[in-house]
Design an enzyme around this catalytic site. Structure first.
Site, PDB file in Angstrom:
ATOM      1  N   GLU A  81      -2.192  -0.203  -8.999  1.00  0.00           N
ATOM      2  CA  GLU A  81      -0.797  -0.083  -9.264  1.00  0.00           C
ATOM      3  C   GLU A  81      -0.286  -1.270  -9.961  1.00  0.00           C
ATOM      4  O   GLU A  81      -0.736  -2.401  -9.865  1.00  0.00           O
ATOM      5  CB  GLU A  81      -0.045  -0.142  -7.965  1.00  0.00           C
ATOM      6  CG  GLU A  81      -0.741   1.111  -7.070  1.00  0.00           C
ATOM      7  CD  GLU A  81       0.125   1.193  -5.909  1.00  0.00           C
ATOM      8  OE1 GLU A  81       1.055   1.711  -5.668  1.00  0.00           O
ATOM      9  OE2 GLU A  81      -0.313   0.464  -4.742  1.00  0.00           O
TER      10      GLU A  81
ATOM     11  N   HIS B 154      -6.530   7.219   1.341  1.00  0.00           N
ATOM     12  CA  HIS B 154      -6.586   7.582   0.069  1.00  0.00           C
ATOM     13  C   HIS B 154      -8.219   7.316  -0.613  1.00  0.00           C
ATOM     14  O   HIS B 154      -8.786   8.263  -1.112  1.00  0.00           O
ATOM     15  CB  HIS B 154      -5.713   6.850  -0.882  1.00  0.00           C
ATOM     16  CG  HIS B 154      -4.187   7.328  -0.592  1.00  0.00           C
ATOM     17  ND1 HIS B 154      -3.883   8.453  -0.245  1.00  0.00           N
ATOM     18  CD2 HIS B 154      -3.153   6.464  -0.765  1.00  0.00           C
ATOM     19  CE1 HIS B 154      -2.767   8.408   0.204  1.00  0.00           C
ATOM     20  NE2 HIS B 154      -2.229   7.450  -0.375  1.00  0.00           N
TER      21      HIS B 154
ATOM     22  N   LYS C 152      -1.665  -4.026  -5.863  1.00  0.00           N
ATOM     23  CA  LYS C 152      -0.672  -4.178  -6.493  1.00  0.00           C
ATOM     24  C   LYS C 152      -0.518  -5.300  -7.597  1.00  0.00           C
ATOM     25  O   LYS C 152      -1.251  -6.418  -7.562  1.00  0.00           O
ATOM     26  CB  LYS C 152       0.610  -4.363  -5.279  1.00  0.00           C
ATOM     27  CG  LYS C 152       0.743  -3.188  -4.579  1.00  0.00           C
ATOM     28  CD  LYS C 152       2.023  -3.236  -3.778  1.00  0.00           C
ATOM     29  CE  LYS C 152       1.972  -1.966  -2.865  1.00  0.00           C
ATOM     30  NZ  LYS C 152       2.084  -0.686  -3.818  1.00  0.00           N
TER      31      LYS C 152
END
Length: 518
Positions: free
Chosen positions: A244, A268, A368
């Site tokens: 991400e 996930h 992230k």
């Protein structure tokens, strides 16, 4: 080595089919309807399904939230939320078909009166003779409220208990995270199953509704050329990446408590690992598929001793650059502690101790503030046992790789070697590319459409069972415990815009491999 050649896979242009599936009359009740999930995902998905002719004409929706508003106020609020969307979600004519069926109940989920009001509204909507109308409850609320909500719905009569003699079907959709540890997941499962049966519980993971994730099963089990090489005999390692570029945004409060492993790995990434590694089920039925996924989770080798320092890397982003612009470090984000120990990145090696995968490492990573948003599964094959063709000095043979791209550009590719025309034998890599948009046309359909439809139909294939949820926690709990006990790592240890800490590169290098750039 020359630049790789890209070849496009030609697929007959076929419009995606809207498979007719029978859905009886039902009422969808969304607890937490005032949140972003309802506006950004659930309502647009319902509008798409309605435009495709996949929803029953008498489907109704009750939104439950704290804010006091009338039914019309609720409709106006949702209309504003979808007004700027493209396609059916923003189509005024489609909206007008759904709007009259939207209702609102205001109240605190800690109060019994709220659940009584929900039941009264359900009875009023269903009217006389509506005893066979299904009820679907979507818990778009914090996990800490799940037990209270399920029990409140049951006590009020809105949610028929598992042993009730009721002609209507009743199902409950639970959003992740499913607890924050094995103990809390088991406690949550115990409370929920005391009210409803496992066949009524739909633990939703939106990754499993994506086209490419579902296509992975078709790719593996409907093509005889791939399955024979899908094993330890031919596969060197597997990489699963969920990158991400965004930071924590408005989720800092949740993220401080969860961290990357609870947020991404326990659900996930381990789900993607299961679909990649599972054995072929006997049928494409819910329990047959889910049985095989649980077997994979139970076969993952537990970490112990110095495994945690050798095979599990964590990181936290500092200040850096994304898309040419400066961004703050995690500890500088709003609502994040200045000395936070929450990891925003993790790379973990898992081993699956079974006949098919013994000795093949599965490398999972997520973080992230990485350079780009991308989720993919890469299966890298072993080098040929003997290479008869001479390579120029300093060159190495590129490995064969199958890549399944989950997002944002859904599709798959196959990388292999070919001869360059001319005198002598020189090789280069060729990459065959298949993209969903090119083959079937661009679509703005969301994974939630598939999952909501499955819930209404009663198909649990793409949903997590309680034993899978608990098995996944058994995998990650020891890692989280080891990290909590070891405060030696220094944060931040990677800059925003980098591909994670240097220790992650060292982790995969021990297996004679390197991370792909998605």
């Amino acid at each position: 080595m020359t630049d790789p050649i890209t070849l496009t896979m030609r697929v007959p242009r076929v419009a995606p089919a809207a498979e007719p599936r029978h859905i009886g009359a039902c009422t969808l009740v969304i607890l937490g309807a005032g949140g972003d999930l309802t506006r950004r995902k659930l309502i647009p998905s319902l509008l798409h399904l309605l435009a495709d002719g996949l929803l029953p004409d008498d489907l109704s929706l009750i939104g439950v939230g704290r804010e006091r508003m009338t039914d019309q106020g609720f409709r106006d609020d949702l209309r504003s939320a979808v007004a700027g969307l493209s396609g059916p979600a923003g189509d005024g004519a489609i909206w007008e078909r759904l709007a009259p069926r939207l209702y609102h109940v205001a109240g605190d989920l800690g109060a019994a009166s709220t659940y009584e009001a929900i039941n009264e509204r359900l009875v009023a909507i269903e009217g006389q003779g509506g005893t066979e109308r299904g009820r679907l409850f979507y818990l778009a609320i914090p996990p800490s409220v799940y037990p209270q909500a399920v029990e409140g719905l049951a006590k009020s009569g809105a949610l028929p208990r598992r042993d009730a003699r009721d002609a209507r079907w009743a199902r409950v959709i639970i959003e992740k995270p499913f607890g924050r540890s094995l103990d809390t997941a088991q406690a949550l499962n115990k409370v929920v199953r005391a009210v409803v049966g496992e066949h009524q519980i739909y633990r939703i993971d939106h990754y499993l509704g994506k086209e490419t994730v579902q296509n992975l099963l078709v790719f593996r089990f409907a093509n005889s050329i791939f399955e024979p090489v899908w094993s330890r005999h031919h596969v060197h390692h597997v990489q699963i990446t969920a990158a991400e570029c965004l930071g924590v945004e408005h989720r800092a409060g949740y993220y401080e408590e969860a961290g990357v492993v609870r947020d991404m790995f326990q659900n996930h990434l381990l789900s993607l690992l299961c679909l990649t590694a599972m054995e072929p089920p006997s049928t494409f039925a819910a329990d047959a598929v889910r049985d095989e996924k649980v077997k994979v989770l139970n076969a993952i080798r537990p970490m112990q001793g110095d495994d945690f320092s050798k095979f599990a890397v964590r990181g936290q982003y500092g200040a850096g650059t994304i898309d040419g612009g400066p961004v703050a470090g995690y500890r500088e984000e709003e609502r994040v502690a200045a000395d936070s120990r929450t990891p925003t990145y993790a790379a973990i090696r898992f081993m699956i101790d079974n006949w098919r995968w013994q000795g093949v490492p599965f490398f999972l990573r997520s973080g992230k503030r990485l350079p780009r948003r991308a989720t993919e599964i890469a299966i890298q094959f072993r080098q040929p046992p003997h290479l008869m063709f001479p390579l120029p000095k300093g060159e190495t043979l590129a490995p064969n790789v199958i890549v399944i791209r989950v997002q944002p550009d859904e599709g798959l590719s196959l990388c292999f070697e070919i001869k360059i025309p001319g005198v002598g034998v020189r090789m280069t890599s060729a990459r065959m590319e298949f993209g969903y948009d090119e083959a079937f046309g661009a679509t703005d359909h969301d994974a939630y459409e598939t999952l909501l439809l499955d819930c209404m139909v009663g198909d649990q294939t793409l949903f997590l069972r309680s034993d899978a949820t608990e098995a996944a926690w058994r995998v990650v709990d020891p890692i989280l415990g080891a990290w909590d006990a070891d405060g030696a790592v220094t944060f931040p240890n990677y800059a925003a815009g980098a591909w994670g800490p240097a220790a992650a590169d060292q982790l995969i290098a021990r297996a004679g491999a390197a991370w792909r750039t998605p």
